[in-house]
Motif scaffolding. Structure first.
Motif, mmCIF file in Angstrom:
data_model
loop_
_atom_site.group_PDB
_atom_site.id
_atom_site.type_symbol
_atom_site.label_atom_id
_atom_site.label_comp_id
_atom_site.label_asym_id
_atom_site.label_seq_id
_atom_site.Cartn_x
_atom_site.Cartn_y
_atom_site.Cartn_z
ATOM 1 N N SER A 87 -6.722 7.608 -10.851
ATOM 2 C CA SER A 87 -7.650 8.003 -9.782
ATOM 3 C C SER A 87 -7.185 7.494 -8.425
ATOM 4 O O SER A 87 -7.589 8.018 -7.383
ATOM 5 C CB SER A 87 -9.054 7.473 -10.084
ATOM 6 N N THR A 88 -6.332 6.475 -8.417
ATOM 7 C CA THR A 88 -5.830 5.913 -7.166
ATOM 8 C C THR A 88 -4.703 6.746 -6.559
ATOM 9 O O THR A 88 -4.366 6.568 -5.380
ATOM 10 C CB THR A 88 -5.300 4.488 -7.415
ATOM 11 N N ALA A 115 0.809 -1.215 0.000
ATOM 12 C CA ALA A 115 0.000 0.000 0.000
ATOM 13 C C ALA A 115 0.846 1.270 0.000
ATOM 14 O O ALA A 115 0.407 2.321 -0.460
ATOM 15 C CB ALA A 115 -0.928 -0.003 1.210
ATOM 16 N N ARG A 116 2.083 1.174 0.499
ATOM 17 C CA ARG A 116 2.931 2.368 0.593
ATOM 18 C C ARG A 116 3.495 2.813 -0.756
ATOM 19 O O ARG A 116 3.974 3.931 -0.899
ATOM 20 C CB ARG A 116 4.094 2.103 1.548
ATOM 21 N N HIS A 117 3.459 1.946 -1.759
ATOM 22 C CA HIS A 117 4.134 2.229 -3.021
ATOM 23 C C HIS A 117 3.328 3.159 -3.927
ATOM 24 O O HIS A 117 2.100 3.065 -4.008
ATOM 25 C CB HIS A 117 4.400 0.928 -3.792
ATOM 26 N N VAL A 118 4.050 4.026 -4.626
ATOM 27 C CA VAL A 118 3.498 4.749 -5.772
ATOM 28 C C VAL A 118 4.416 4.445 -6.950
ATOM 29 O O VAL A 118 5.644 4.466 -6.826
ATOM 30 C CB VAL A 118 3.399 6.272 -5.523
ATOM 31 N N VAL A 119 3.805 4.100 -8.079
ATOM 32 C CA VAL A 119 4.556 3.751 -9.284
ATOM 33 C C VAL A 119 4.444 4.903 -10.283
ATOM 34 O O VAL A 119 3.339 5.306 -10.661
ATOM 35 C CB VAL A 119 4.033 2.449 -9.912
ATOM 36 N N VAL A 120 5.584 5.426 -10.690
ATOM 37 C CA VAL A 120 5.660 6.519 -11.652
ATOM 38 C C VAL A 120 6.231 5.944 -12.942
ATOM 39 O O VAL A 120 7.385 5.516 -12.982
ATOM 40 C CB VAL A 120 6.562 7.654 -11.128
ATOM 41 N N GLY A 141 4.001 5.439 -24.177
ATOM 42 C CA GLY A 141 2.811 4.849 -24.764
ATOM 43 C C GLY A 141 2.075 3.850 -23.905
ATOM 44 O O GLY A 141 1.022 3.339 -24.308
ATOM 45 N N VAL A 142 2.568 3.542 -22.715
ATOM 46 C CA VAL A 142 1.916 2.551 -21.849
ATOM 47 C C VAL A 142 0.885 3.272 -20.988
ATOM 48 O O VAL A 142 1.231 4.119 -20.165
ATOM 49 C CB VAL A 142 2.944 1.822 -20.963
ATOM 50 N N THR A 143 -0.387 2.923 -21.180
ATOM 51 C CA THR A 143 -1.467 3.657 -20.542
ATOM 52 C C THR A 143 -1.615 3.299 -19.069
ATOM 53 O O THR A 143 -1.131 2.259 -18.601
ATOM 54 C CB THR A 143 -2.800 3.369 -21.245
ATOM 55 N N LEU A 144 -2.316 4.167 -18.357
ATOM 56 C CA LEU A 144 -2.627 3.892 -16.953
ATOM 57 C C LEU A 144 -3.442 2.613 -16.817
ATOM 58 O O LEU A 144 -3.260 1.852 -15.866
ATOM 59 C CB LEU A 144 -3.384 5.075 -16.344
ATOM 60 N N LYS A 145 -4.336 2.358 -17.774
ATOM 61 C CA LYS A 145 -5.144 1.135 -17.726
ATOM 62 C C LYS A 145 -4.258 -0.099 -17.834
ATOM 63 O O LYS A 145 -4.438 -1.079 -17.098
ATOM 64 C CB LYS A 145 -6.184 1.124 -18.840
ATOM 65 N N THR A 146 -3.289 -0.066 -18.757
ATOM 66 C CA THR A 146 -2.371 -1.195 -18.905
ATOM 67 C C THR A 146 -1.576 -1.414 -17.624
ATOM 68 O O THR A 146 -1.384 -2.553 -17.170
ATOM 69 C CB THR A 146 -1.413 -0.952 -20.079
ATOM 70 N N LEU A 147 -1.115 -0.329 -17.032
ATOM 71 C CA LEU A 147 -0.362 -0.433 -15.778
ATOM 72 C C LEU A 147 -1.236 -1.010 -14.667
ATOM 73 O O LEU A 147 -0.805 -1.891 -13.913
ATOM 74 C CB LEU A 147 0.178 0.946 -15.371
ATOM 75 N N VAL A 152 -3.307 0.023 -7.054
ATOM 76 C CA VAL A 152 -1.959 0.598 -7.024
ATOM 77 C C VAL A 152 -2.014 2.074 -7.401
ATOM 78 O O VAL A 152 -2.709 2.478 -8.330
ATOM 79 C CB VAL A 152 -1.027 -0.167 -7.991
ATOM 80 N N ARG A 153 -1.274 2.887 -6.666
ATOM 81 C CA ARG A 153 -1.198 4.323 -6.939
ATOM 82 C C ARG A 153 -0.247 4.553 -8.104
ATOM 83 O O ARG A 153 0.933 4.191 -8.043
ATOM 84 C CB ARG A 153 -0.737 5.064 -5.686
ATOM 85 N N LEU A 154 -0.764 5.143 -9.181
ATOM 86 C CA LEU A 154 -0.029 5.261 -10.444
ATOM 87 C C LEU A 154 -0.018 6.701 -10.938
ATOM 88 O O LEU A 154 -1.023 7.408 -10.836
ATOM 89 C CB LEU A 154 -0.678 4.392 -11.518
ATOM 90 N N VAL A 155 1.104 7.100 -11.504
ATOM 91 C CA VAL A 155 1.195 8.361 -12.236
ATOM 92 C C VAL A 155 2.001 8.076 -13.503
ATOM 93 O O VAL A 155 3.076 7.485 -13.444
ATOM 94 C CB VAL A 155 1.886 9.472 -11.429
#
Length: 276
Positions: free
Chosen positions: A143-144, A95-100, A105-111, A119-122
């Motif tokens: 949104s996460t 839960a502590r992780h954020v992935v940047v 070309g790799v979308t947030l949906k794919t991630l 997962v918290r994504l940017v």
């Protein structure tokens, strides 16, 4: 920024290529990166060695080991290897992780599909002048992502250039403009230098004058806040040399070609995104 994460940060780089190295060096210089606690992983020993030499950050063999050591994870790999990296990374995330992600070309949906919906994504689109601390970047959070995550990403990428938050749908346009744009500018610099050589200047002098001219003009736009058209008019005196040159550019449809280049690159970025 809130106290959720203390600076400097322990950042984990998944991929230790030139962009990751440039980011690590830039963030360290800005006092944002804890060199002792940060880590990087890459499958290629040569890349790991170069990263350690350039940044002072210790490298590891496995992405999951980087995740165990760091809270902020920068996905800096080629798009074609992203699925394998996500599969390895998913069990190691907490839960502590954020992935940047700076994977082009790799979308947030794919991630999210690869790492899990919570997962918290940017997603970030930087460009290669990041290598000299002059990147033009845009970022879009999932949104996460928390408000602190978004603020942190803006601070990190703002430390190596200029960074703008945009909706993810506009990242293809960012790719077409600032992602591909350096190549268009290099062609322009080369052409300016060729013009100088044609008119008698030595190659090295012509190239230096052309590059410095583009740098200076860009600084004028950024630092004066004036519209480029107004700055152009200030150089073009009536009946002078500049307006004669501008006429030649207009006759060759220079503006239209530049617009077409950005549009073509944007269109190609969209096409690549639909092939994931």
């Amino acid at each position: 920024m809130s106290g959720e994460r203390a600076l400097p940060l322990a950042v984990g780089f998944l991929g230790a290529g030139q962009m990751a190295s440039a980011l690590a060096a830039g963030w360290a210089k800005a006092g944002l990166l804890d060199l002792a606690r940060s880590r990087a992983a890459d499958p290629y020993p040569d890349a790991r060695g170069k990263f350690e030499t350039a940044t002072g950050v210790r490298t590891l063999d496995a992405n999951r080991d980087v995740a165990a050591a760091c809270d902020v994870l920068v996905l800096a790999v080629k798009p074609q290897v992203v699925p394998a990296v996500l599969a390895e990374l998913k069990p190691a995330l907490a839960a502590r992780h954020v992935v940047v992600s700076i994977a082009a070309g790799v979308t947030l949906k794919t991630l999210a599909d690869g790492l899990g919906g919570s997962v918290r994504l940017v997603r970030v689109m930087p460009n290669t002048p990041c290598l000299v601390g002059a990147s033009a970047s845009a970022y879009a959070p999932a949104s996460t992502a928390t408000a602190d995550d978004v603020e942190l990403v803006g601070k990190l990428f703002g430390a190596v250039g200029k960074a703008f938050r945009v909706p993810e749908a506009l990242l293809d346009a960012v790719t077409g403009l600032s992602g591909s744009g350096p190549a268009f500018v290099y062609v322009f610099i080369e052409a300016l230098a060729d013009g100088g050589v044609k008119c008698g200047l030595p190659r090295d002098v012509a190239q230096a004058l052309a590059a410095q001219t583009v740098l200076g003009a860009a600084k004028m736009v950024l630092e004066t806040g004036q519209h480029p058209g107004a700055l152009k008019d200030a150089v073009a005196s009536p009946g002078g040399t500049t307006v004669a040159g501008l006429h030649a550019l207009e006759r060759a449809a220079f503006r239209a070609a530049a617009i077409d280049a950005v549009e073509a690159a944007t269109r190609r970025s969209r096409e690549l995104g639909t092939k994931e």
